[in-house]
Scaffold this motif. Structure first.
Motif, mmCIF file in Angstrom:
data_model
loop_
_atom_site.group_PDB
_atom_site.id
_atom_site.type_symbol
_atom_site.label_atom_id
_atom_site.label_comp_id
_atom_site.label_asym_id
_atom_site.label_seq_id
_atom_site.Cartn_x
_atom_site.Cartn_y
_atom_site.Cartn_z
ATOM 1 N N ASN A 56 0.858 -1.230 0.141
ATOM 2 C CA ASN A 56 0.077 -0.150 -0.019
ATOM 3 C C ASN A 56 0.775 1.288 -0.075
ATOM 4 O O ASN A 56 0.299 2.570 -0.024
ATOM 5 C CB ASN A 56 -1.032 -0.079 1.214
ATOM 6 N N GLY A 57 2.121 1.324 0.082
ATOM 7 C CA GLY A 57 3.159 2.433 0.085
ATOM 8 C C GLY A 57 3.193 3.075 1.520
ATOM 9 O O GLY A 57 4.139 3.838 1.400
ATOM 10 N N GLU A 58 2.842 2.302 2.349
ATOM 11 C CA GLU A 58 2.856 3.078 3.750
ATOM 12 C C GLU A 58 4.195 2.388 4.325
ATOM 13 O O GLU A 58 4.835 1.158 4.056
ATOM 14 C CB GLU A 58 1.798 2.482 4.442
ATOM 15 N N ALA A 59 4.725 3.393 5.270
ATOM 16 C CA ALA A 59 5.844 2.880 6.126
ATOM 17 C C ALA A 59 5.622 2.676 7.533
ATOM 18 O O ALA A 59 4.959 3.678 7.884
ATOM 19 C CB ALA A 59 7.130 3.972 5.716
ATOM 20 N N ALA A 60 6.073 1.770 8.231
ATOM 21 C CA ALA A 60 5.591 1.506 9.440
ATOM 22 C C ALA A 60 6.910 1.401 10.260
ATOM 23 O O ALA A 60 7.907 0.742 10.354
ATOM 24 C CB ALA A 60 4.899 0.450 9.778
ATOM 25 N N PRO B 75 0.024 -6.896 6.672
ATOM 26 C CA PRO B 75 0.779 -7.591 5.558
ATOM 27 C C PRO B 75 1.133 -6.664 4.132
ATOM 28 O O PRO B 75 1.910 -6.605 3.523
ATOM 29 C CB PRO B 75 -0.080 -8.883 5.033
ATOM 30 N N GLU B 76 -0.087 -5.808 3.865
ATOM 31 C CA GLU B 76 0.205 -4.988 3.058
ATOM 32 C C GLU B 76 1.139 -3.797 3.133
ATOM 33 O O GLU B 76 1.299 -2.893 1.976
ATOM 34 C CB GLU B 76 -1.354 -4.465 2.552
ATOM 35 N N THR B 77 1.575 -3.452 4.147
ATOM 36 C CA THR B 77 2.577 -2.617 4.534
ATOM 37 C C THR B 77 3.675 -2.651 3.779
ATOM 38 O O THR B 77 4.386 -3.747 3.692
ATOM 39 C CB THR B 77 2.847 -2.237 5.835
ATOM 40 N N SER B 78 4.334 -1.577 2.849
ATOM 41 C CA SER B 78 5.348 -1.797 2.162
ATOM 42 C C SER B 78 6.678 -1.824 2.910
ATOM 43 O O SER B 78 7.644 -2.351 2.477
ATOM 44 C CB SER B 78 5.112 -0.655 1.029
ATOM 45 N N ILE B 79 7.010 -0.969 3.870
ATOM 46 C CA ILE B 79 8.140 -0.797 4.377
ATOM 47 C C ILE B 79 8.042 -0.670 5.742
ATOM 48 O O ILE B 79 7.140 -0.030 6.592
ATOM 49 C CB ILE B 79 8.825 0.630 4.131
ATOM 50 N N VAL B 80 8.788 -1.529 6.499
ATOM 51 C CA VAL B 80 8.781 -1.738 8.070
ATOM 52 C C VAL B 80 10.182 -1.606 8.333
ATOM 53 O O VAL B 80 11.119 -1.974 7.941
ATOM 54 C CB VAL B 80 8.434 -3.103 8.428
#
Length: 69
Positions: free
Chosen positions: A35-39, A58-63
């Protein structure tokens, strides 16, 4: 570089991380999935940070997190 506003320093940092990742991936001809989100998952020992990455959806792009020395 885009112009944006943010309510928190953490949002600003997440945006900067995403820009750096996208730039590096573009050199390889790759794109981010998800989804392009960073967490941000916090800081700690390597094994703790790696374990906590599963807390992101699971759809988070960057952790990303900080490894304590």
């Amino acid at each position: 570089m885009g112009v944006f506003t943010t309510d928190s320093e953490l949002s600003l940092e997440a945006h900067a991380v995403k820009e750096r990742v996208e730039k590096r991936m573009s050199v390889l001809g790759e794109k981010l999935w998800g989804n392009g989100e960073a967490a941000w998952i916090g800081s700690g020992r390597l094994d703790d940070v790696l374990y906590r990455r599963d807390e992101a959806t699971p759809e988070t792009s960057i952790v990303y997190g900080l490894i304590d020395a």
